[in-house]
Design an enzyme around this catalytic site. Structure first.
Site, short mmCIF file in Angstrom:
data_model
loop_
_atom_site.label_atom_id
_atom_site.label_comp_id
_atom_site.label_asym_id
_atom_site.label_seq_id
_atom_site.Cartn_x
_atom_site.Cartn_y
_atom_site.Cartn_z
CB CYS A 123 -0.36 0.32 1.67
SG CYS A 123 -2.35 -1.57 1.58
CE LYS B 83 10.91 -3.55 -4.92
NZ LYS B 83 11.75 -4.87 -5.37
#
Length: 612
Positions: free
Chosen positions: A2, A607
């Site tokens: 996020c 990521k």
């Protein structure tokens, strides 16, 4: 995981939209933007737009528009927040997209609330209504319940905005003490021109020059500005001309990255750009100062090595090399390798006397960080982001030196971790030989593309792929398996070559795909022997091998030429391992392209895994 952002001032909206585009790799299940508007005749109000998909699919910076709808005029929106989501609590749906509004509060959140169901029950008893399945909306309601009406009924001298803000900070702190879990929160109230923020165990960065907050340095890229990671436990607010904290956190400011560093340049994907960058960025790992790290390793009576994902495959090599070094020097010590999510320090008596070596690209991997917070052992961090949580926890930091890594699938950070592993174990490496190995592998890209297409097509027929490696090459085989899973979604099984005959060979039949990474010398010939066993059962075998075994491989070609694909490398160890690493990355990259997948946006992934 996020990406959240919030900015104050005349450029707030443009900066939030830009930040979301630059942080897209942190999540692309859904995206949303919220602004505070000044409404004539009725004070102020919130406007939220959110939808499924990635920021780049919905944001138009030039028009300050989201999904075709204008959010506001430049200079008139002075408070904006945004969120790009990787789903945890609640499915991938528009109702679960951020921002969330509860009463007087609009909020974006990154993290996981372990007790959100209990908190939700309490708030439902107070007649709160929830429209999503998320823990984030519960936190918005919790904060609104505690601080939304903080100034109502106050005396005039106590009801000033500054006084109200101070009381709100205290109320927010008390409310968040009920929360079990971790969070980075950016939120606003509808009666103030401030952004509030709170951090516990999640990354959140503050840029005073840009009057903004974000999850990731990429959000500030290309700006002549600096940012400071906010320490866990920080609560405060940011306005156009001031930042206020509850307490006095120690801040260290770092220059924002360049746009070149976080852009694709001439490449179609970040992954391909970052594979290419290894030909120069390896020098940073080769030149990194590791004196203090080596002293820690030498002095430690025992060592725990902790990592996850790609970093775990590098950690495997580090453990092997350090073990070997202790035996060669007759200075034996236990060296224990643990996945971060399986490392519970309290289970290990006297662990505070040991050294913990933690590997992480982002330095925010919660599976790695959480257990480190439970021990007083000295920590050696091998980390790419020097302002990260892991770097701040560490006694000594060794920089990976890979610059910003945007591609979800780690590449250049992995190669540099391998180089540092050899150096920490006392190996002297030749920079020219490393560069030759990396460039040599890059020059074989067309071969990698052809091989990956053949692997993909063969796998479609057989449905299964084995990836085998011998000696140190088994760590690269494990990484190849992970990369193929990440970006091409191929089901693969990794094995040390010798294990094939101890059970898995039963699963090999006509057309089964077997990829073998072959080392030098006697070990290499043993690996070729395992390839022969697979070939004898009708497998389709792909070999990467050193030129020193040319004659052995030539014999295989004569007997199994139609079912054998090979690629030869001229390097010797340890440089052969670096060649295989880069070639494996190219194989995975092109496998993704052949299958029509975007290697920069693997499904279900993002990521920097900041959840447990």
């Amino acid at each position: 995981m996020c990406g959240i952002a919030g900015f104050v001032g005349e450029l707030a909206l443009k900066r939030v939209l830009r930040a979301l585009l630059l942080m897209e790799y942190r999540g692309y299940d859904s995206v949303g933007v919220g602004v505070k508007l000044d409404l004539e005749g009725s004070g102020s109000g919130f406007k939220v737009l959110k939808t499924l998909g990635a920021p780049s699919e919905h944001i138009n910076i030039d028009k300050l528009a989201f999904n075709g709808e204008q959010l506001g005029e430049e200079g008139k929106v002075k408070l904006a927040i945004g969120h790009t989501r990787w789903a945890t609590h609640g499915g991938v749906s528009e109702k679960n997209a951020h921002p969330f509004i509860q009463g007087h509060v609009m909020l974006v959140h990154n993290g996981v609330t372990k007790n959100f169901l209990q908190l939700k029950e309490k708030l439902l008893d107070k007649d709160r209504i929830f429209t999503s399945e998320t823990d984030s909306e519960v936190l918005a309601a919790l904060i609104d319940e505690a601080a939304g009406n903080i100034a109502s009924g106050e005396k005039k001298d106590e009801g000033s905005e500054e006084g109200r803000s101070k009381r709100r900070l205290k109320a927010i702190k008390e409310a968040l003490e009920e929360v079990k879990g971790d969070y980075a929160l950016v939120f606003m109230f509808d009666d103030e021109g401030k952004l509030y923020f709170a951090v516990k165990g999640q990354p959140l960065l503050l840029s005073k020059e840009l009057r903004g907050l974000a999850s990731d340095p990429a959000a500030f890229a290309g700006e002549k500005a600096s940012y400071a990671p906010l320490p866990s436990g920080t609560i405060g607010w940011l306005s156009e001309d001031k930042v206020e904290f509850l307490g006095a956190p120690k801040l260290t400011f770092i220059s924002a990255p360049s746009l070149e560093e976080v852009g694709k340049g001439r490449f179609p994907y970040f992954m391909r750009k970052e594979i290419e960058e290894q030909a120069t960025l390896f020098k940073r790992a080769l030149d990194a100062n590791i004196k203090a790290a080596k002293e820690l390793i030498e002095a430690a009576p025992a060592i725990f090595i902790v990592a996850a994902g790609t970093s775990y495959n590098a950690a495997r090599l580090l453990q092997h090399l350090l073990y070997k070094k202790t035996f060669e020097e007759e200075h034996w010590k236990p060296i224990i390798l643990k996945y971060g999510h399986e490392f519970y320090p309290k289970e290990w008596k006297h662990i505070d006397k040991a050294l913990v070596v933690a590997l992480s690209q982002s330095g925010e991997t919660l599976d790695v960080i959480s257990p480190l917070e439970e021990t007083n052992a000295p920590i050696l961090a091998i980390v790419n982001r020097l302002g990260s949580t892991l770097a701040r926890l560490a006694s000594v930091v060794v920089p990976i030196g890979a610059e910003s890594e945007i591609g979800v699938a780690a590449t250049k950070s992995f190669l540099n971790q391998l180089i540092l592993s050899y150096r920490l174990a006392g190996h002297e490496l030749d920079g020219e030989q490393i560069q030759k190995a990396v460039k040599g592998a890059l020059s074989l890209e067309e071969h990698a593309a052809n091989l990956s297409e053949k692997i993909v097509n063969a796998a479609k027929r057989s449905g299964h792929i084995f990836v085998l490696g011998k000696a140190e090459m088994k760590y690269i085989a494990a990484e190849l398996k992970l990369k193929m899973q990440e970006v091409a979604y191929l089901s693969m099984e990794f094995l040390p070559t010798g294990e094939l005959k101890h059970g898995p060979l039963a699963a090999v039949s006509e057309g089964t795909v077997v990829v073998v990474l072959v080392p030098e010398g006697e070990k290499g010939r043993d690996a070729l022997g395992e390839a022969v066993k697979a070939l004898g059962r009708g497998a389709y075998v792909f070999l990467a091998y050193p030129s020193s075994l040319e004659e052995d491989v030539a014999d295989l070609k004569k007997n199994y030429g139609q079912r054998l694909e090979v690629v030869r490398f001229s390097d010797t160890m340890p440089y052969l391992l670096f060649s295989y690493t880069v070639f494996a990355q190219l194989l995975a990259y092109h496998a993704a392209l052949h299958l029509g997948k975007n290697p920069d946006k693997p499904r279900n992934l993002a990521k920097s895994v900041t959840v447990r």
